[in-house]
Design a protein around this motif. Structure first.
Motif, PDB file in Angstrom:
ATOM      1  N   ALA A 177     -64.041 -68.294 -20.923  1.00 52.04           N
ATOM      2  CA  ALA A 177     -65.109 -68.008 -21.714  1.00 52.04           C
ATOM      3  C   ALA A 177     -64.946 -66.404 -21.614  1.00 52.04           C
ATOM      4  N   MET A 178     -64.704 -65.863 -20.493  1.00 52.06           N
ATOM      5  CA  MET A 178     -64.499 -64.161 -20.376  1.00 52.06           C
ATOM      6  C   MET A 178     -63.344 -63.931 -21.075  1.00 52.06           C
ATOM      7  N   ARG A 179     -62.198 -64.617 -21.214  1.00 53.38           N
ATOM      8  CA  ARG A 179     -61.158 -64.089 -22.045  1.00 53.38           C
ATOM      9  C   ARG A 179     -61.302 -64.183 -23.405  1.00 53.38           C
ATOM     10  N   HIS A 201     -75.750 -64.416 -12.437  1.00 54.51           N
ATOM     11  CA  HIS A 201     -74.703 -64.025 -11.456  1.00 54.51           C
ATOM     12  C   HIS A 201     -73.351 -63.467 -11.963  1.00 54.51           C
ATOM     13  N   GLY A 202     -72.563 -62.882 -11.081  1.00 50.05           N
ATOM     14  CA  GLY A 202     -71.360 -62.448 -11.396  1.00 50.05           C
ATOM     15  C   GLY A 202     -70.017 -63.656 -11.297  1.00 50.05           C
ATOM     16  N   PHE A 203     -68.670 -63.383 -11.616  1.00 53.01           N
ATOM     17  CA  PHE A 203     -67.890 -64.412 -11.299  1.00 53.01           C
ATOM     18  C   PHE A 203     -66.982 -63.932 -10.096  1.00 53.01           C
ATOM     19  N   GLY A 223     -78.196 -59.221 -15.552  1.00 48.94           N
ATOM     20  CA  GLY A 223     -77.070 -60.025 -15.313  1.00 48.94           C
ATOM     21  C   GLY A 223     -76.002 -58.892 -14.514  1.00 48.94           C
ATOM     22  N   LEU A 224     -75.243 -59.228 -13.656  1.00 49.66           N
ATOM     23  CA  LEU A 224     -74.203 -58.314 -13.127  1.00 49.66           C
ATOM     24  C   LEU A 224     -72.838 -58.860 -13.367  1.00 49.66           C
ATOM     25  N   SER A 225     -72.316 -57.860 -13.979  1.00 46.87           N
ATOM     26  CA  SER A 225     -70.768 -58.121 -14.367  1.00 46.87           C
ATOM     27  C   SER A 225     -70.358 -59.338 -15.422  1.00 46.87           C
ATOM     28  N   MET A 226     -69.998 -60.464 -15.085  1.00 46.61           N
ATOM     29  CA  MET A 226     -70.149 -61.741 -15.925  1.00 46.61           C
ATOM     30  C   MET A 226     -71.461 -61.966 -16.454  1.00 46.61           C
ATOM     31  N   GLY A 240     -69.571 -49.748  -5.026  1.00 47.92           N
ATOM     32  CA  GLY A 240     -68.778 -50.311  -5.748  1.00 47.92           C
ATOM     33  C   GLY A 240     -69.318 -51.362  -6.695  1.00 47.92           C
ATOM     34  N   HIS A 241     -68.388 -52.358  -7.048  1.00 50.57           N
ATOM     35  CA  HIS A 241     -68.777 -53.231  -8.101  1.00 50.57           C
ATOM     36  C   HIS A 241     -69.868 -54.255  -7.752  1.00 50.57           C
ATOM     37  N   ALA A 242     -69.990 -54.610  -6.576  1.00 47.74           N
ATOM     38  CA  ALA A 242     -70.880 -55.767  -5.981  1.00 47.74           C
ATOM     39  C   ALA A 242     -72.100 -54.887  -5.551  1.00 47.74           C
TER      40      ALA A 242
HETATM   41  C1  MLT Z   1     -67.457 -60.228 -12.406  1.00 47.73           C
HETATM   42  O1  MLT Z   1     -67.510 -59.582 -11.340  1.00 47.73           O
HETATM   43  O2  MLT Z   1     -68.427 -61.096 -12.931  1.00 47.73           O
HETATM   44  C2  MLT Z   1     -66.127 -60.178 -12.820  1.00 47.73           C
HETATM   45  O3  MLT Z   1     -65.378 -59.074 -12.215  1.00 47.73           O
HETATM   46  C3  MLT Z   1     -66.209 -59.907 -14.359  1.00 47.73           C
HETATM   47  C4  MLT Z   1     -64.636 -59.886 -14.893  1.00 47.73           C
HETATM   48  O4  MLT Z   1     -63.683 -60.246 -14.373  1.00 47.73           O
HETATM   49  O5  MLT Z   1     -64.705 -59.230 -16.316  1.00 47.73           O
END
Ligand code: MLT
Length: 265
Positions: free
Chosen positions: A189-191, A26-28, A92-95, A242-244
């Protein structure tokens, strides 16, 4: 679809279907519930397994310093806990895509195919790292609800926001339920995640890249870059999305993934 926990107690997950394992990340700042429109729909082609990443949903948090590599290793531990020895498909999506790329780097021998949805290979630049710091402070002060409110305008594409505002509510509900500690650990972790770009050429398995045409967080240009760099990649751009993307256009998303699964699973 059933909800389960691994025998070691660490990971909560959803499961449906039989055959080649497909692991969806999953994403963040979400949890396994964001894959609900996929679990049963994709189970006609694979054994779908959807874990909560560390600290999210019902899973235990990190033991040590949070990192994408640590999340990828927890996915490998998840497979071990379920005694899965055969090669798997990880998506995986995004994160979740950042974790997927870390998994491909650290556990290439466990993979038969990859799915990268609305994600990117590059690391955070300085502005991105500063924005993570602000989000960490916001989580400490006001909690995950405030974080998701700040993200929502960019998370869902303009068409779906108008046509199906329920998608926004769904994302808000899932994100608001997360523990602040998990949200902060994931932001750290993303940073700090490394640039996966130099490793893309070494990905030796078929890779499906899916992206929403209106993705404002990880735009289609990022997906095009990955598709050029990964030898056996194919790119699907979902219109008016969009993103989701998996929540916004589940039918189109599932159709793209199913066509890929029937070829590789
Ligand atoms: C996500 O959807 O997982 C985040 O937007 C990823 C991110 O913030 O880099």
């Amino acid at each position: 679809m059933v909800e389960r926990r691994t025998p070691d107690g660490k990971t909560a997950y959803l499961e449906a279907g039989h055959g080649r394992p497909l692991i969806l990340l999953h994403g963040f700042p979400m949890d396994k519930a964001m894959w609900t429109p996929q679990v049963d729909a994709l189970s006609t082609a694979a054994r779908v397994l959807v874990p909560d990443l560390p600290g999210f949903g019902g899973s235990c948090g990190f033991d040590g310093r949070p990192s994408m590599d640590g999340m990828a290793d927890r996915v490998a531990e998840f497979l071990d806990a379920l005694q899965i020895r055969e090669k798997v498909i990880v998506g995986g999506l995004s994160m979740g895509g950042y974790v997927t790329l870390a998994f491909a780097r650290r556990h290439p021998g466990r993979l038969v195919a990859l799915i990268l949805a609305d994600t990117r290979a590059g690391a955070d630049d300085e502005a991105g790292k500063t924005s993570r710091e602000k989000m960490i402070a916001l989580t400490r002060e006001a909690g995950p609800r405030a974080v998701i409110e700040q993200m929502l305008p960019n998370l869902v594409g303009p068409d779906v926001r108008t046509e199906r505002p329920g998608v926004v509510d769904e994302i808000r509900d899932i994100a608001s339920a997360q523990e602040p500690a998990a949200v902060i650990a994931a932001l750290e972790a993303m940073r700090d995640r490394p640039d996966s770009t130099p490793h893309l050429g070494a990905i030796a398995v078929p890779t499906l890249i899916v992206v929403g045409e209106q993705d404002a967080i990880t735009p289609p240009s990022r997906s095009e870059e990955m598709a050029r760099a990964i030898p056996a990649a194919e790119l699907v751009v979902l219109p008016a999305t969009g993103h989701a993307s998996n929540l916004e256009r589940p039918e189109a998303f599932n159709a793209a993934v199913l066509a890929f699964l029937y070829r590789v699973a």
